[in-house]
Design a protein around this motif. Structure first.
Motif, PDB file in Angstrom:
ATOM      1  N   UNK A  15     -45.468  13.711 -73.685  1.00 52.21           N
ATOM      2  CA  UNK A  15     -44.010  13.651 -73.772  1.00 52.21           C
ATOM      3  C   UNK A  15     -43.399  14.875 -74.445  1.00 52.21           C
ATOM      4  N   UNK A  16     -44.042  15.349 -75.485  1.00 52.31           N
ATOM      5  CA  UNK A  16     -43.369  16.337 -76.348  1.00 52.31           C
ATOM      6  C   UNK A  16     -44.016  17.721 -76.342  1.00 52.31           C
ATOM      7  N   UNK A  18     -43.719  20.345 -74.713  1.00 52.09           N
ATOM      8  CA  UNK A  18     -42.845  21.513 -74.567  1.00 52.09           C
ATOM      9  C   UNK A  18     -42.144  21.883 -75.874  1.00 52.09           C
ATOM     10  N   UNK A  19     -42.228  21.020 -76.860  1.00 51.23           N
ATOM     11  CA  UNK A  19     -41.602  21.317 -78.154  1.00 51.23           C
ATOM     12  C   UNK A  19     -42.593  21.977 -79.107  1.00 51.23           C
ATOM     13  N   UNK A  66     -41.258  13.726 -83.756  1.00 51.11           N
ATOM     14  CA  UNK A  66     -40.366  13.638 -82.587  1.00 51.11           C
ATOM     15  C   UNK A  66     -40.315  12.208 -82.056  1.00 51.11           C
ATOM     16  N   UNK A  69     -37.996  10.028 -83.879  1.00 52.31           N
ATOM     17  CA  UNK A  69     -36.576  10.283 -83.607  1.00 52.31           C
ATOM     18  C   UNK A  69     -36.175   9.938 -82.180  1.00 52.31           C
ATOM     19  N   UNK A  70     -37.045  10.179 -81.200  1.00 55.30           N
ATOM     20  CA  UNK A  70     -36.639  10.029 -79.790  1.00 55.30           C
ATOM     21  C   UNK A  70     -37.269   8.818 -79.077  1.00 55.30           C
ATOM     22  N   UNK A  72     -39.755   8.373 -77.116  1.00 53.50           N
ATOM     23  CA  UNK A  72     -40.031   8.524 -75.675  1.00 53.50           C
ATOM     24  C   UNK A  72     -41.255   7.737 -75.227  1.00 53.50           C
ATOM     25  N   UNK A  79     -40.432   0.923 -69.922  1.00 52.07           N
ATOM     26  CA  UNK A  79     -40.085   1.170 -68.524  1.00 52.07           C
ATOM     27  C   UNK A  79     -41.232   0.759 -67.597  1.00 52.07           C
ATOM     28  N   UNK A  80     -42.448   1.085 -67.987  1.00 56.25           N
ATOM     29  CA  UNK A  80     -43.605   0.696 -67.179  1.00 56.25           C
ATOM     30  C   UNK A  80     -43.718  -0.818 -67.105  1.00 56.25           C
ATOM     31  N   UNK A  82     -41.238  -2.960 -67.379  1.00 53.76           N
ATOM     32  CA  UNK A  82     -40.175  -3.422 -66.487  1.00 53.76           C
ATOM     33  C   UNK A  82     -40.599  -3.289 -65.024  1.00 53.76           C
ATOM     34  N   UNK A 119     -32.281  -3.633 -68.068  1.00 55.30           N
ATOM     35  CA  UNK A 119     -32.877  -2.296 -68.147  1.00 55.30           C
ATOM     36  C   UNK A 119     -31.796  -1.218 -68.199  1.00 55.30           C
ATOM     37  N   UNK A 120     -30.666  -1.487 -67.568  1.00 61.39           N
ATOM     38  CA  UNK A 120     -29.593  -0.477 -67.522  1.00 61.39           C
ATOM     39  C   UNK A 120     -28.785  -0.428 -68.813  1.00 61.39           C
TER      40      UNK A 120
ATOM     41  N   UNK B  18     -30.494  12.654 -82.738  1.00 59.89           N
ATOM     42  CA  UNK B  18     -31.382  12.536 -83.901  1.00 59.89           C
ATOM     43  C   UNK B  18     -32.098  13.844 -84.218  1.00 59.89           C
ATOM     44  N   UNK B  19     -32.012  14.803 -83.321  1.00 59.17           N
ATOM     45  CA  UNK B  19     -32.651  16.097 -83.588  1.00 59.17           C
ATOM     46  C   UNK B  19     -31.683  17.080 -84.242  1.00 59.17           C
ATOM     47  N   UNK B  69     -36.203  21.478 -72.125  1.00 57.19           N
ATOM     48  CA  UNK B  69     -37.623  21.207 -72.369  1.00 57.19           C
ATOM     49  C   UNK B  69     -38.008  19.755 -72.059  1.00 57.19           C
ATOM     50  N   UNK B  70     -37.134  18.804 -72.346  1.00 62.82           N
ATOM     51  CA  UNK B  70     -37.524  17.383 -72.227  1.00 62.82           C
ATOM     52  C   UNK B  70     -36.881  16.643 -71.044  1.00 62.82           C
ATOM     53  N   UNK B  79     -33.568   7.330 -63.407  1.00 62.96           N
ATOM     54  CA  UNK B  79     -33.912   5.936 -63.687  1.00 62.96           C
ATOM     55  C   UNK B  79     -32.750   5.009 -63.298  1.00 62.96           C
ATOM     56  N   UNK B  83     -32.811   1.995 -60.501  1.00 65.07           N
ATOM     57  CA  UNK B  83     -32.448   0.604 -60.788  1.00 65.07           C
ATOM     58  C   UNK B  83     -31.275   0.147 -59.906  1.00 65.07           C
ATOM     59  N   UNK B 120     -43.259   4.836 -61.013  1.00 62.14           N
ATOM     60  CA  UNK B 120     -44.346   4.810 -62.018  1.00 62.14           C
ATOM     61  C   UNK B 120     -45.171   6.086 -62.015  1.00 62.14           C
TER      62      UNK B 120
END
Lengths: 121, 121
Positions: A15-16, A18-19, A66, A69-70, A72, A79-80, A82, A119-120, B18-19, B69-70, B79, B83, B120
């Motif tokens: 997920x992260x 790239x940071x 990260x 805070x995020x 992800x 999400x998986x 769901x 989910x939305x 949050x960043x 980046x993210x 997403x 949905x 997925x």
């Protein structure tokens, strides 16, 4: 290293990554994705073993910060869950159709609509 | 300020706030969420107008760099699209059921399963 930690850092890294800096990315990838040892990474990259170790620890800390805070990885799991849930319900409805069981189909479809709305949110 | 930019920064802010530092968060929120002017923020927070402006520009740059980046805003849009697509197809299937049109239901359900599998990946 225990498998749970490998999976955890692997998910965070996905997920992260790239940071992270290029150097951090390279070392984390070699250690967690390619399963190199500290000694092998040290030799290959011409960095001290301690340097490799420090970069790994620092990178893990950054990735975890990260996530705090995020969220992800947490969100991805939701999400998986769901999507798997919707898939299972569709399989169930298909079975009903194959058996010509039509009476309960509308409530089952409404159940999926409810999931989508949640989910939305 | 044009509406498109307000929406863009608003979406980025929602994902990445949050960043930002507390000060950056406060100023971006006042300007974009609460619709305060630079002058009003400057007065309320006792920061120079130029300071408020610089913080806004700097924060916008940070938010955009994280998105590069993210891709969280981009992924969120995908997403939502997925949905909404599933919801629409369920509505369509419910209509068929109400009209007792059963023949085409299985392919329609398989279509949703295909969408889920793609999501997925």
């Amino acid at each position: 290293m225990n498998i749970e930690k490998m999976v955890e850092i692997g998910l965070l890294f996905e997920q992260y990554k790239e940071l992270l800096t290029d150097k951090q990315k390279e070392i984390v990838s070699l250690y967690y994705d390619e399963d190199y040892s500290l000694g092998e990474i040290s030799e290959n990259l011409n960095v001290s073993r301690q340097g490799v170790y420090d970069t790994l620890k620092r990178s893990e800390k950054i990735l975890k910060e990260y996530e705090k805070k995020l969220h992800l990885v947490e969100n991805l799991k939701k999400q998986e869950c769901f999507i798997n849930n919707v898939s299972d319900k569709i399989v169930d409805i298909k079975k009903d159709l194959e058996c010509k069981e039509y009476t309960n189909l509308i409530p089952k479809l409404e159940n999926i609509q409810k999931l989508c709305r949640e989910m939305l949110k």
